[in-house]
Scaffold this active site. Structure first.
Site, PDB file in Angstrom:
ATOM      1  CD  GLU A   1      -2.868  -1.030   0.029  1.00  0.00           C
ATOM      2  OE1 GLU A   1      -3.226  -0.101  -0.308  1.00  0.00           O
ATOM      3  OE2 GLU A   1      -3.646  -2.203  -0.010  1.00  0.00           O
TER       4      GLU A   1
ATOM      5  CB  CYS B   1      -1.236   7.046   0.817  1.00  0.00           C
ATOM      6  SG  CYS B   1      -2.554   6.301   1.660  1.00  0.00           S
TER       7      CYS B   1
END
Length: 485
Positions: A253, A287
């Site tokens: 991720e 993110c």
């Protein structure tokens, strides 16, 4: 801050003890600069002890009735609910999260613990037909064994729990390495909660250490079968490479450069609210943040004026003050890097509608526009409070600009016509995208993850079963096979 000192240890095979390394990781409050704790780092030898403990404990855990396993996560959820205020204080102190951010992180952590309770019972076997008479094909879903988890500094409590709890619920053991800047929230606090919830010793081990000390020992060790890594694409590329060389699965991720697209028929006031939150939540250290805000030229002036006016109202300061919107960046390197990116962009011809200032680790918001199309800033992830506004003419150009990045994590489209939004969303190369909302979302059962440099694999719900279990075919020949010789 006494509980920081209590948690400033390695946690290996159910024992709390200092590492045997020759130096300490110092845990600082990024707002006050106060030293919260020092932790003597773990060596490669301790990483080995942690993995061996996990391997031993996992054999028994995999045989434990899943209805029994799930009780641990029910209790963990209650502990987090009971200690919410204390954990919130820890998030504020260790990572400079605002009150709002701490509440957001804890809300999601509880949702993922609730899902872990369900996950214990999720793996199902199957019986498949066979072309061979009398043959029964059974397909079992079994735990992979031991999972290595490496978590980041921005949502450390949530993002550690998000991999650790499902991996354990599905019958695996775990070795967790938190980020050096958040060893408590991302590591030992998680271990403490699960220990108190009755997780047997050895199933979760936390090693607080640094690559300078252990190199790739976490990745190359023969015990773990899967590495779940959340962090930058630069480190993610290295993790993927080492895992592939060692025949391990990597779930990655990674970073993002998400676009929030405002079409000509959008509700401008609402789009401004969504964009300000999506860019500035947790100081932009997310993110999924709206790194680029793409605005149709027909609404550019109105959007930009309202956006800048709203950003001006954001309060920058002490994260412990409930009125603060923007607290500190995690450390001085990040603060300096973000501020120099803004200076470089302005030097290269961008217009600063707001030019942020730096005070310690506090960086106030910048809003930039007027980029050259080939500006390197548009292609990279900015982990800080800097908004880039990019005008476009029509849908085709919006799609082209949105896709002109090596990342593909999240995104959003604002429009008065939902199906028009969906048509555009389908053309954006990204793992997740939201119509008429922000870019920062995570839910327990949706497939969460990115395309391109934003990662490999998915987490959450069914994807957790995919990530942390494997399939095993066992066939039974009822009657007798005929062999040709």
């Amino acid at each position: 801050m006494s509980h920081f000192t209590d948690l400033a240890h390695q946690y290996i095979d159910g024992e709390w003890k200092p590492g045997s390394g020759s130096w300490d990781i110092i845990d600082f409050n990024p707002y006050t600069g106060e030293k919260l704790a020092s932790i003597t780092i773990a060596t490669a030898g301790e990483v080995d002890l942690a993995y061996r403990a996990a391997e031993r404990a996992q054999a028994v855990w995999a045989e434990t009735n899943p209805y029994t396993r799930r009780l641990v996560f029910e209790r963990a959820l209650r502990i987090v609910e009971d200690r919410e205020a204390e954990i919130s204080e820890t998030i504020v102190a260790e990572l400079g999260g605002t009150r709002l951010k701490a509440a957001f992180e804890l809300h999601l952590a509880k949702e993922f613990l609730r899902e872990a309770v369900q996950l214990s019972l999720r793996p199902e076997g199957r019986i498949l037909p066979s072309p061979v008479d009398g043959k029964e094909n059974r397909v079992y879903r079994v735990p992979v064994g031991v999972v290595g988890v490496i978590s980041p500094f921005n949502f450390p409590f949530l993002l550690s729990i998000k991999s650790v709890a499902p991996a354990l619920a599905l019958g695996n053991a775990v070795v967790l390495k938190p980020h050096q800047n958040t060893p408590i929230c991302g590591g030992t606090l998680v271990a403490k909660v699960l220990e108190e919830a009755g997780l047997p010793a050895g199933l979760l081990n936390v090693v607080v250490t640094d690559i300078a000390e252990i190199g790739d020992a976490l990745l190359t060790h023969p015990v773990p079968k899967v590495i779940s890594f959340t962090g930058s694409d630069r480190v993610g590329r290295h993790v993927a490479t080492v895992c592939a060389q060692n025949f391990k699965q990597a779930v990655l991720e990674l970073g993002g450069n998400s676009a929030l697209i405002v079409l000509d028929d959008a509700d401008v006031d609402y789009a401004v609210d969504a964009a300000v939150f999506s860019r500035f939540v947790h100081q932009g250290q997310v993110c999924m943040a709206a790194n680029r805000i793409l605005v149709d030229r027909s609404v550019e002036t109105e959007f930009t004026e309202k956006f800048v006016a709203k950003v001006r109202t954001l309060s920058v300061g002490d994260p412990a003050d409930p009125a603060t919107h923007i607290g500190p960046l995690i450390n001085s390197q990040q603060a300096e890097a973000v501020s120099s990116l803004v200076d470089q962009a302005v030097a290269a011809g961008a217009t600063a509608l707001l030019h942020g200032t730096v005070d310690g680790n506090l960086v106030s918001p910048s809003v930039l526009t007027g980029f050259a199309p080939d500006s390197p800033l548009l292609g990279q992830e900015i982990f800080g409070p800097v908004a880039l506004i990019v005008p476009f003419d029509g849908e085709e150009e919006a799609v082209r600009i949105a896709n002109d990045t090596p990342y593909g994590l999240s995104g959003a489209v604002h429009t008065g016509d939902v199906e028009r939004g969906v048509r555009i969303a389908k053309r954006i190369h990204t793992g997740m995208i939201h119509i008429n909302d922000g870019t920062v979302h995570d839910e327990p059962i949706v497939p969460f993850g990115g395309e391109k440099r934003s990662g490999i694999g998915r987490l959450n719900g069914e994807s957790m079963v995919e990530a942390f279990t494997t399939q095993k075919w066992i066939s039974i020949q009822h009657g007798r096979s005929r062999f040709p010789f």
